[in-house]
Design an enzyme around this catalytic site. Structure first.
Site, PDB file in Angstrom:
ATOM      1  N   ARG A 296       0.802  -1.227   0.000  1.00  0.00           N
ATOM      2  CA  ARG A 296       0.000   0.000   0.000  1.00  0.00           C
ATOM      3  C   ARG A 296       0.838   1.282   0.000  1.00  0.00           C
ATOM      4  NH1 ARG A 296      -4.012  -0.432   4.664  1.00  0.00           N
ATOM      5  NH2 ARG A 296      -2.976  -2.346   5.318  1.00  0.00           N
TER       6      ARG A 296
ATOM      7  N   GLY B  32       4.542 -15.796   8.395  1.00  0.00           N
ATOM      8  CA  GLY B  32       4.301 -15.283   9.734  1.00  0.00           C
ATOM      9  C   GLY B  32       5.564 -14.901  10.499  1.00  0.00           C
TER      10      GLY B  32
ATOM     11  N   GLY C 135      -2.134  -7.407  18.405  1.00  0.00           N
ATOM     12  CA  GLY C 135      -2.347  -8.521  19.326  1.00  0.00           C
ATOM     13  C   GLY C 135      -2.619  -7.949  20.710  1.00  0.00           C
TER      14      GLY C 135
ATOM     15  N   ARG D 227      28.021  23.761  -1.263  1.00  0.00           N
ATOM     16  CA  ARG D 227      28.006  22.380  -1.771  1.00  0.00           C
ATOM     17  C   ARG D 227      29.089  21.533  -1.102  1.00  0.00           C
ATOM     18  NH1 ARG D 227      28.187  23.191  -7.952  1.00  0.00           N
ATOM     19  NH2 ARG D 227      28.393  20.918  -7.843  1.00  0.00           N
TER      20      ARG D 227
END
Ligand code: UD1
Ligand code: CA
Length: 466
Positions: free
Chosen positions: A16, A80, A143, A341
């Site tokens: 996503r 997992g 969880g 720079r």
């Protein structure tokens, strides 16, 4: 150095995010997520070669990014968090005498302080596993930490597997843990051998089942409740990433303010987490400080200044300046509209004015380069005055050459110094000169056409002009 180690799970594809890059390379405050996590692990005094990253999607880009002393293993199938840790078994066996910190590579706010306190707790309580938990206002997706009637920790239930009652629990698993390495290896073995551990809603090996396995073996498992509510926060898309940026931005600004830095307004100010700023320095609107920039005391930075990996010493003032890999010494004033720079070192009490670009050059103390000039590949001495509109001609189209300007030299307006060339100490160049040959100390060099006057030229050539 301790015998402890860390395993960082970083397989996430981050679909996503809609990025070509692996998710853990997405940035919060210009710092990739994985770097935040590695720094937290390093804060636990693990010593060198004690970090292993589990990679998968975007493995090549990730490996190219990781520091040399960080090991990697690959998880080819995403089965997992438990399965991800199984991939690091060989690494774990080599660190079998200590504890392992397991971290999610996409949770940047799991800070080193929390991890260290959790280790202390883990060791003090003699736990086989310690889960870092947090109480959050919105536990969706995490969880849940399940406790028995006595409030004792009894396990972790994933949202997908949770009952309605369990879903109300606001104490969540941050996804970070300390395990005794030997105990974890045993638990992983059991998890792999017993099919019941994949009968969960996701059909995955849950790392959280290692906690249950150890508990059922009579080992002590604990939770360490983090004071930092943000520890578990991650981002799945760029909108959520922007929210993490805003949280981190505010935190960093607040930290600097409380340490004595003046930031009267925070609009447009973004300060990367590893930037250092001294007391009584003022940071003004629109200023972005990146990388390992270090700023001293009593400086003024901004408005609208962007610095990356720069060092700015005490009392310097940089207005509307863009700097990369440059150093500005004490009390020097830069800008507005100046560009520094890489490889530029500017001395003390120097004045670099508007529309000046300086690249790969040194500038001595008390020198003035006030207007509209380009200084590239040049060593400028002390007390030099560079007039308006000067350029070092450092590039032939093929090769680059250096220019040297001696102390107290005076470079007239609109001088071109064609490198390689040296202007001596105290020497002058006439305005509009193109200097192609070395100028001795104390000399004046003129490299321009002599002026001619054509009397009454206008009357003859342009009789129609009034
Ligand atoms: C996991 C925990 C959950 C916790 C949450 C915190 C389990 C089963 N659940 O949830 O209790 O609240 O983290 O964020 O562990 N990963 C791999 N390989 C895999 C799967 C995941 O490397 O096969 C990595 C991910 O890239 C990520 C981390 O593990 O860095 C966590 O994965 P994620 O899918 O977000 O965790 P959940 O299972 O949702
Ligand atoms: Ca998650």
């Amino acid at each position: 150095m301790t015998g402890n180690c860390a395993v960082i799970l970083a397989v996430g594809e981050g679909t996503r995010m809609k990025s070509k890059q692996p998710k853990v390379l997405a940035q919060v405050l210009f710092k990739p997520l994985i770097d935040w996590v590695i720094d937290s692990a390093r804060a636990c005094d693990l010593g060198e070669k004690n970090i292993c990253v589990v990679t998968g999607h975007g493995k090549q880009a990730l490996c190219a990014h990781l520091p040399q002393d960080v090991e990697t293993v690959e998880q080819t199938e995403r089965l997992g968090t438990g399965h991800a840790v199984m991939q690091a078994r060989e690494f774990l066996r080599r660190h079998g005498s200590g504890n392992v910190l397991i971290l999610g590579g996409d949770a940047p706010f799991m800070d080193g302080e929390t991890a260290r306190l959790a280790l202390e707790y883990h060791t003090r309580t003699g736990s086989a596993a310690t889960v870092i938990s947090a109480v959050v206002s919105d536990p969706t997706g995490y969880g849940r930490i399940v406790r028995d009637a006595n409030g004792d920790f009894s396990g972790i239930t994933e949202e997908k597997d949770a009952s309605d009652d369990q879903r109300q629990i606001r104490e969540i698993n941050s996804g970070a843990y300390w395990f005794n390495v030997q105990a974890l290896l045993v638990a992983l073995e059991k998890m792999e051998q017993n099919a019941k551990y994949r009968l969960n809603a996701a059909k995955e090996y849950y790392l959280t089942d290692a906690i249950e396995i150890l508990r059922s073996m009579g080992q002590r498992v604990s939770t360490f409740n983090s004071k930092n509510e943000a520890v578990a926060l991650g981002a799945n898309d760029r909108d959520q990433l922007a929210q993490l940026n805003e949280i981190a931005r505010q935190q960093v600004i607040r930290r600097h303010r409380l340490a004595g830095v003046s930031i009267p307004f925070d609009s447009g100010i973004v300060i990367a987490p590893d930037v250092q700023i001294g007391r009584d320095t003022e940071i003004l609107q629109g200023t972005i400080l990146k990388g390992k920039t270090v700023i001293g005391e009593d400086a003024v930075i901004g408005p609208n200044t962007v610095l990356e990996n720069c060092v700015v010493e005490d009392g310097a003032q940089l207005v509307q300046t863009f700097g990369t890999d440059a150093r500005v010494c004490k009390n020097t004033q830069i800008g507005p509209f100046a560009r520094l720079r890489p490889g530029t070192v500017i001395g003390e009490n120097v004045r670099v004015g508007n529309f000046v670009e300086i690249k790969n050059s040194t500038v001595g103390n008390e020198t003035k380069i006030s207007h509209l000039s380009y200084i590239g590949d040049t060593d400028v001495g002390e007390g030099v005055n560079v007039g308006s509109g000067c350029a070092t001609v450092n590039f032939t189209g093929k090769e680059k050459f250096r220019t040297t300007i001696g102390d107290h030299a005076f470079i007239g307006c609109d001088t071109s110094l064609v490198a390689p060339v040296r202007v001596g100490a105290r020497a002058y160049t006439g305005a509009g000169s193109t200097i192609t040959e070395d100028v001795p100390d104390d000399a004046l060099a003129l490299g321009r056409a002599r002026q001619v006057i054509k009397k009454d030229w206008v009357k003859v050539k342009k009789p129609y002009r009034k």
